[in-house]
Design a protein around this motif. Sequence first.
Motif, PDB file in Angstrom:
ATOM      1  N   ASN A 151      45.661  18.035  32.928  1.00 54.75           N
ATOM      2  CA  ASN A 151      45.210  17.869  34.395  1.00 54.75           C
ATOM      3  C   ASN A 151      44.952  18.949  35.226  1.00 54.75           C
ATOM      4  O   ASN A 151      45.831  19.879  34.780  1.00 54.75           O
ATOM      5  N   GLU A 155      47.561  15.399  41.516  1.00 57.28           N
ATOM      6  CA  GLU A 155      47.885  14.284  40.648  1.00 57.28           C
ATOM      7  C   GLU A 155      46.953  13.210  41.119  1.00 57.28           C
ATOM      8  O   GLU A 155      46.389  12.424  40.320  1.00 57.28           O
ATOM      9  N   ASP A 158      43.090  13.720  39.936  1.00 56.38           N
ATOM     10  CA  ASP A 158      43.112  13.704  38.487  1.00 56.38           C
ATOM     11  C   ASP A 158      43.539  12.579  37.970  1.00 56.38           C
ATOM     12  O   ASP A 158      42.689  12.136  37.110  1.00 56.38           O
ATOM     13  N   ARG A 159      44.446  11.824  38.209  1.00 54.40           N
ATOM     14  CA  ARG A 159      44.947  10.813  37.430  1.00 54.40           C
ATOM     15  C   ARG A 159      44.347   9.312  38.030  1.00 54.40           C
ATOM     16  O   ARG A 159      44.352   8.538  37.214  1.00 54.40           O
ATOM     17  N   MET A 163      39.597   9.763  37.024  1.00 56.40           N
ATOM     18  CA  MET A 163      39.649   8.844  36.012  1.00 56.40           C
ATOM     19  C   MET A 163      38.762   7.660  36.378  1.00 56.40           C
ATOM     20  O   MET A 163      37.949   7.218  35.491  1.00 56.40           O
ATOM     21  N   PHE A 175      42.455  11.379  26.215  1.00 51.25           N
ATOM     22  CA  PHE A 175      43.366  12.209  27.067  1.00 51.25           C
ATOM     23  C   PHE A 175      44.373  12.700  25.876  1.00 51.25           C
ATOM     24  O   PHE A 175      45.003  11.826  25.100  1.00 51.25           O
ATOM     25  N   SER A 196      50.961   6.743  39.185  1.00 54.99           N
ATOM     26  CA  SER A 196      49.861   7.630  38.831  1.00 54.99           C
ATOM     27  C   SER A 196      49.698   7.919  37.384  1.00 54.99           C
ATOM     28  O   SER A 196      48.395   7.605  36.859  1.00 54.99           O
ATOM     29  N   GLN A 200      46.433   6.388  35.154  1.00 59.90           N
ATOM     30  CA  GLN A 200      45.590   7.215  34.193  1.00 59.90           C
ATOM     31  C   GLN A 200      45.695   6.730  32.696  1.00 59.90           C
ATOM     32  O   GLN A 200      44.616   6.788  32.146  1.00 59.90           O
ATOM     33  N   TYR A 201      46.970   6.427  32.230  1.00 60.49           N
ATOM     34  CA  TYR A 201      47.071   5.946  30.811  1.00 60.49           C
ATOM     35  C   TYR A 201      46.223   4.728  30.491  1.00 60.49           C
ATOM     36  O   TYR A 201      45.649   4.585  29.583  1.00 60.49           O
TER      37      TYR A 201
END
Length: 449
Positions: A151, A155, A158-159, A163, A175, A196, A200-201
């Motif tokens: 990233n 945060e 990006d996250r 996404m 990722f 966050s 993202q995950y």
Amino acid sequence: MDTPARPASGVCDLQSPSYDHEVAGSPSGISARSSAALSARQATSQAEPKAVSPTSKVNVALLTGGSDKPYALGIATALSSAGVSVDFIGSDELDVAELHNLPQLRFLNLRGDQSQEASFRRKIARVARYYGCLIGYTATARPRIFHILWNNKFEFVDRILLMAYYRLLGRRIVFTAHNVNIRKRDNCDSWFNRLSLRIQYHLAHHIFVHTERMEKELLADFGVPDTKISIIPFGINNTVTNSSITTIDAKRTLGVRSSDKVMLCFGQIAPYKGLEYLVDAFSELAKKDETYRLIIAGKVKPGQTEYWNEIRRKIAGSVVHNQIIVRIEHIPDEEVELYFKAADALIVPYVHIFQSGVPFLAYSFGLPVIATDVGSLREDIVEGRTGFVCQPRDSSDLAGTSDRYFKSELFGDLENRRLEIKEYANERYSWNKVAAITTAVYSKLVSSD
């Protein structure tokens, strides 16, 4: 082959040579000597899967975050050799000739300059420019797969925002989680950080981690289904200079004698590295043997100046401070080999970690590793063959383990053992193996559309 002309730093130039190069490259062989010496450990490793065929025409955007040259160059080279067409989203730091000469890869310098000496206003401007370039690129990009290696700074952007944007445009997101929760490691975790990360995950279509423990953390802390997680090796660092300089010459250059027992601590300086335990352990050893030397080389991690000041005061107060050599700054790639060739062992006294790239860098020079039993460090050490393991937060055990190493056959026959360690590492942590697992995931994602 001529190197293509490069756009100016940070300019959103998305033009590139066409993908018309012939794909070449194959895994190198592993000697019988290395297999025999380390057969017990290697027997447990999985067979290397086959990479996707070049005819599959997989197109991938590799989002590097603009840093981590060893990993970014390693995986890009391996993917290109495996027949994957790569859009490499890089920076000035990663703008090297090796990338421009790779078949089926186009280099896009969207990140530009990342110098820490820039003013705050300039930093904000260049990050904003990068996000603008990245958003524009995503809207028209050829690759369906976006593989995020790291990233950027913000945060939330990006996250979450990026996404969601990638998903909105139908991108398949891969990722690589080099650290599942780095703030937990650094003792600065927060609810927003965890939220966050969770977003993202769950927005990612597939996640790569480097160890089983990291996979378990993803499952337990973030509820990620195991079907979207793959474990890949941490590829060996092959980007630093490795010339014909000998151990004796390297020691002489760094001001130590050929007969000195040199212990090396290398990399960023931060509390999780456990340097206070290393200094205490070294003091215990060096009081009994004046041939011991400790080299501490690396820059202080931002925000950790006070921690280094504490370590520096501890060193100054030690009765063996004259046997400790410090170089507290970034070590250029062309100078790294001096430290790993001069050293007789890399010391990894970490108190908390999941995975570290420094032991693999040591292995690339055939250097044994003495590491604490935290994270997955034990999994990467063949006791007595590639190093030794000791207890964390225990300077006496670290001292005792170090003493045991310097009395062992591994140290006594180090020059010959270095070759075996290098061969072991090149097989177990080969980029060809990383590419094979990665391209299999790419193909599955593409075929599921």
